[in-house]
Structure formats: structure tokens, C-alpha cells
Design a protein around this motif. Structure first.
Motif, PDB file in Angstrom:
ATOM      1  N   LEU A 116     120.831 -25.141  53.680  1.00 60.49           N
ATOM      2  CA  LEU A 116     119.464 -24.285  54.398  1.00 60.49           C
ATOM      3  C   LEU A 116     118.761 -23.012  53.237  1.00 60.49           C
ATOM      4  N   ILE A 117     119.864 -22.869  52.353  1.00 61.51           N
ATOM      5  CA  ILE A 117     118.573 -21.363  51.400  1.00 61.51           C
ATOM      6  C   ILE A 117     118.009 -22.260  50.613  1.00 61.51           C
ATOM      7  N   LEU A 118     117.907 -23.223  50.452  1.00 59.17           N
ATOM      8  CA  LEU A 118     117.355 -23.907  49.498  1.00 59.17           C
ATOM      9  C   LEU A 118     115.888 -23.910  50.308  1.00 59.17           C
ATOM     10  N   HIS A 119     115.654 -24.097  50.843  1.00 59.47           N
ATOM     11  CA  HIS A 119     114.317 -24.160  51.919  1.00 59.47           C
ATOM     12  C   HIS A 119     113.616 -22.386  51.252  1.00 59.47           C
ATOM     13  N   LEU A 120     112.535 -22.329  50.441  1.00 58.38           N
ATOM     14  CA  LEU A 120     111.673 -21.224  50.323  1.00 58.38           C
ATOM     15  C   LEU A 120     111.648 -19.808  51.115  1.00 58.38           C
ATOM     16  N   ASN A 121     111.789 -20.870  52.980  1.00 58.66           N
ATOM     17  CA  ASN A 121     111.529 -19.225  53.663  1.00 58.66           C
ATOM     18  C   ASN A 121     112.731 -19.018  53.798  1.00 58.66           C
ATOM     19  N   THR A 122     113.836 -19.407  53.716  1.00 62.10           N
ATOM     20  CA  THR A 122     114.724 -18.983  54.390  1.00 62.10           C
ATOM     21  C   THR A 122     116.028 -18.313  53.245  1.00 62.10           C
ATOM     22  N   LYS A 123     115.850 -17.019  53.161  1.00 62.77           N
ATOM     23  CA  LYS A 123     116.102 -16.013  52.228  1.00 62.77           C
ATOM     24  C   LYS A 123     117.817 -15.400  52.850  1.00 62.77           C
ATOM     25  N   TYR A 124     117.956 -15.835  53.552  1.00 61.43           N
ATOM     26  CA  TYR A 124     120.170 -15.621  53.744  1.00 61.43           C
ATOM     27  C   TYR A 124     120.284 -16.493  54.575  1.00 61.43           C
ATOM     28  N   CYS A 125     121.696 -16.962  54.934  1.00 64.26           N
ATOM     29  CA  CYS A 125     122.496 -18.058  56.009  1.00 64.26           C
ATOM     30  C   CYS A 125     123.542 -17.594  55.875  1.00 64.26           C
ATOM     31  N   ARG A 126     124.857 -17.154  56.908  1.00 59.94           N
ATOM     32  CA  ARG A 126     126.076 -16.771  57.271  1.00 59.94           C
ATOM     33  C   ARG A 126     125.929 -17.740  58.017  1.00 59.94           C
ATOM     34  N   LEU A 127     127.186 -18.259  57.972  1.00 64.17           N
ATOM     35  CA  LEU A 127     128.067 -19.394  59.474  1.00 64.17           C
ATOM     36  C   LEU A 127     129.146 -17.829  59.960  1.00 64.17           C
ATOM     37  N   LEU A 128     128.512 -18.335  61.299  1.00 67.86           N
ATOM     38  CA  LEU A 128     129.747 -17.364  62.026  1.00 67.86           C
ATOM     39  C   LEU A 128     130.405 -18.006  63.190  1.00 67.86           C
ATOM     40  N   ARG A 129     131.965 -17.713  63.515  1.00 70.67           N
ATOM     41  CA  ARG A 129     132.592 -18.447  64.081  1.00 70.67           C
ATOM     42  C   ARG A 129     133.322 -17.327  65.213  1.00 70.67           C
ATOM     43  N   GLU A 130     132.905 -17.878  66.606  1.00 66.50           N
ATOM     44  CA  GLU A 130     132.917 -16.577  67.241  1.00 66.50           C
ATOM     45  C   GLU A 130     133.624 -17.183  68.880  1.00 66.50           C
ATOM     46  N   GLY A 131     135.479 -17.437  69.281  1.00 62.30           N
ATOM     47  CA  GLY A 131     135.965 -18.782  69.899  1.00 62.30           C
ATOM     48  C   GLY A 131     135.281 -19.814  69.584  1.00 62.30           C
ATOM     49  N   ASP A 132     134.429 -20.122  70.347  1.00 65.37           N
ATOM     50  CA  ASP A 132     134.471 -21.809  70.604  1.00 65.37           C
ATOM     51  C   ASP A 132     132.897 -21.953  70.729  1.00 65.37           C
ATOM     52  N   ARG A 161     107.820 -22.971  38.632  1.00 68.83           N
ATOM     53  CA  ARG A 161     109.516 -23.373  38.772  1.00 68.83           C
ATOM     54  C   ARG A 161     110.551 -21.990  38.744  1.00 68.83           C
ATOM     55  N   GLU A 162     110.360 -21.366  37.369  1.00 72.34           N
ATOM     56  CA  GLU A 162     110.697 -20.190  37.474  1.00 72.34           C
ATOM     57  C   GLU A 162     111.233 -19.250  38.386  1.00 72.34           C
ATOM     58  N   GLU A 163     109.842 -19.280  38.809  1.00 74.49           N
ATOM     59  CA  GLU A 163     110.052 -18.371  39.981  1.00 74.49           C
ATOM     60  C   GLU A 163     110.496 -18.591  40.911  1.00 74.49           C
ATOM     61  N   TYR A 164     110.313 -19.801  41.380  1.00 75.23           N
ATOM     62  CA  TYR A 164     111.559 -20.031  42.735  1.00 75.23           C
ATOM     63  C   TYR A 164     113.458 -20.320  42.285  1.00 75.23           C
ATOM     64  N   LEU A 165     113.914 -20.136  40.504  1.00 80.85           N
ATOM     65  CA  LEU A 165     115.105 -20.122  40.033  1.00 80.85           C
ATOM     66  C   LEU A 165     115.552 -19.028  40.584  1.00 80.85           C
ATOM     67  N   SER A 166     114.420 -17.992  39.527  1.00 77.88           N
ATOM     68  CA  SER A 166     115.390 -16.671  39.344  1.00 77.88           C
ATOM     69  C   SER A 166     115.068 -16.390  40.881  1.00 77.88           C
ATOM     70  N   MET A 167     114.247 -16.579  42.551  1.00 73.08           N
ATOM     71  CA  MET A 167     114.185 -15.672  43.521  1.00 73.08           C
ATOM     72  C   MET A 167     115.510 -16.157  44.861  1.00 73.08           C
ATOM     73  N   LYS A 168     115.878 -18.297  44.367  1.00 76.28           N
ATOM     74  CA  LYS A 168     117.216 -18.248  44.465  1.00 76.28           C
ATOM     75  C   LYS A 168     118.370 -17.595  44.034  1.00 76.28           C
ATOM     76  N   ARG A 169     118.373 -17.897  42.794  1.00 76.47           N
ATOM     77  CA  ARG A 169     119.794 -17.149  42.332  1.00 76.47           C
ATOM     78  C   ARG A 169     120.233 -15.984  42.912  1.00 76.47           C
ATOM     79  N   LYS A 170     119.120 -15.179  42.735  1.00 67.95           N
ATOM     80  CA  LYS A 170     119.111 -13.715  43.491  1.00 67.95           C
ATOM     81  C   LYS A 170     119.892 -13.839  45.054  1.00 67.95           C
TER      82      LYS A 170
END
Length: 287
Positions: free
Chosen positions: A84-100, A268-277
Motif C-alpha cells: 500500500l505504501i507504493l501508492h502516491l497518496n499513502t503516506k504511512y501504513c502500520r499493521l496492528l493486532r488486538e486480540g482477534d 521519477r526523482e520526486e517519487y523515489l525521494s518521497m517514498k524513501r522518506k
């Protein structure tokens, strides 16, 4: 679980697997023409529809990866943040588990660098589906999204075609509220006035295609971006682990640039720089 109930559950799962696999095989046969000859330069079929306040995009595609790789990568929540983080509009993603309960907590925003405080939170609840040797399915749901959008739904299913190929169905849908409709209308009248989707609604006398616009165009573009993220993740698994992130990023960007009319947004340079960060930030705050 009593033996009788276990037997019923097993029989139900087998029936669902057979039904799902049969439907996918039938769909693959139906789409032979579209998969073999299209404007995407790959075996892919995309369609969309708008029903009241809900829009949905569907992609069916042949993947050049064994089913075992596809299932181990997509049949579970563990790798979805890397996708999901590869998409331009996704700025962050975290997997959370709480019980089931399993949640993919996303922050979405602009197609440029942003502080997380300026983004919108979307909690995708992961639902496991059917998982078998010849078929799997799963879904992710979110009640609320940015700007009065709601009822987000991501669904995926796949079957093997042969030892080296798989057949994938990916769908992406959400609903608009009044505020989001007004926001979209304003967007389409200004910076988004030239944005189009992939479906051809008619052709001019000279043969030039006129592409779908509005809500269906938006869902088509994002459905394609998410599909290309899945494909980029699978492709990068051939690289050594230390090189996979860079392979995913360059593969995703290169794939989107095959459709500049619909998907080009940044260099390409803008995308790669942004996503690496963004990936580095995601790794820091997820540990």
C-alpha cells in the motif's frame, strides 16, 4: 468445537473454495479476448461502475508468478503495508493486532511530501477469507475515509493457471458523501479538469478515444495504482532482500508511466525521494 460442527465448517469451506475457484476459472475463460489484446500491454482487464453514491473498480489479470508466491504474499495481512505504501497518496501504513482484530492503519494525503499530522487516517480491518491449495480470497474494510468518504472495501482472490502463472481479481470500492462530492466537483473543475480514467466511453470521428471522467475515472486510476503495487511487490521478490524496496519503487513508478495520460503525477526523482522518506518514517514508527 464438536465433531459435527467441525465437519459442517469443513464442508462449508470446501464448498466456498470450489465455488470461488470455479467462478474465477469461468471468468478467465470469458475474458480471453480482452486479456489477449488490449491497450494495457499486459494481460489485464479493467472495468468500473457507479451505483448511487458508490463507485467500484475491478481488475482481472494474469500474473507471471506461481500461485504459491502469490498466495504467500497476499493471503494474509503481513505484506500489505509494503504494498500500500507504493501508492502516491499513502503516506504511512502500520499493521496492528488486538486480540482477534487485525487492522491496517493508513495515513493518506497528497501526492507530495506531508507531515503525518496533515494527513487523513483510514483504518482497514483485515478479514481473512478462503485459503486453499487452488484458491484464496480476502478483504479489507474501512468505515470512514477522508473528506466524507466511507465504506472502503478492498477485495482480492486468485487461482493458479499453471506452474508459472496465476489469475488475480482485485477490486476497490468506496462511497461518497455530500461533502466529498462537492470536493470532487471542485477538483474536477480546477486542477483535476484534465484527469481521465481508462474506460473508453466513445470515439471521435477521427478515431481518438474519449475516456471516462468524474468519479469512475478516479476509482479506475486508484484501482490501477493498487494493482500495479501488488505486481511490483511480487516482482521484487526475485531481488535480494536488501534490494527489494528499491526494486518495488522503481518497478511501480515505471509501470505507472506506461499510462501517462491517466497516471503521471510526479517525476521519477520526486517519487523515489518521497517514498524513501515515507518508508523510513514508517519503519521508525512501526518498530
Amino acid at each position: 468445537m464438536p465433531a459435527a460442527l467441525a465437519l459442517v465448517a469443513c464442508s462449508w469451506a470446501q464448498a466456498q473454495t470450489q465455488t470461488g475457484a470455479a467462478a474465477m476459472k469461468s471468468r478467465h475463460e470469458e475474458l480471453q479476448g480482452e486479456l489477449g489484446s488490449n491497450a494495457y500491454h499486459r494481460p489485464l482487464y479493467l472495468n468500473s461502475r457507479e451505483d448511487g453514491s458508490t463507485v467500484k473498480g475491478d481488475i482481472y489479470a494474469v500474473l507471471d508468478y506461481p500461485f504459491a508466491r502469490v498466495r504467500s504474499s497476499l493471503d494474509g495481512p503481513e505484506h500489505w503495508c509494503d504494498i500500500l505504501i507504493l501508492h502516491l497518496n499513502t503516506k504511512y501504513c502500520r499493521l496492528l493486532r488486538e486480540g482477534d482484530k487485525t487492522t491496517l492503519r493508513m495515513q493518506v494525503g497528497k501526492k507530495s511530501e506531508q507531515e503525518l499530522d496533515d494527513t487523513y487516517r483510514v483504518d482497514l480491518r483485515y478479514h481473512g477469507g478462503i485459503s486453499a491449495a487452488d484458491y484464496f480470497s480476502s478483504s479489507m474494510l474501512a468505515d470512514k475515509g477522508p473528506l466524507d468518504t466511507s465504506n472502503y472495501r478492498i477485495e482480492i482472490e486468485a487461482i493458479p493457471l499453471d506452474g508459472e502463472r496465476s489469475f488475480l481479481h482485485f477490486s476497490y470500492a468506496y462511497s461518497y458523501g455530500m461533502a466529498s462530492r462537492l470536493a470532487l466537483r471542485a477538483y474536477l473543475m480546477t486542477v483535476g479538469r484534465d484527469k481521465v480514467g481508462f474506460s473508453i466511453v466513445r470515439r471521435e470521428a477521427n478515431g481518438q478515444p474519449q475516456y471516462v471522467s468524474g468519479s469512475r475515472a478516479t476509482v479506475e486510476r486508484n484501482t490501477m495504482r493498487y494493482y500495479l503495487a501488488i505486481d511490483a511487490y511480487l516482482a521484487a521478490l526475485d531481488a535480494p532482500p536488501a534490494e527489494r524496496l528499491e526494486k518495488r519503487l522503481t518497478t511501480w513508478y515505471g509501470a505507472t508511466e506506461q499510462y501517462p495520460r491517466q497516471l503521471h503525477e510526479v517525476s521519477r526523482e520526486e517519487y523515489l525521494s518521497m517514498k524513501r522518506k515515507e518508508v523510513a518514517r514508517q519503519q521508525r514508527t512501526s518498530n
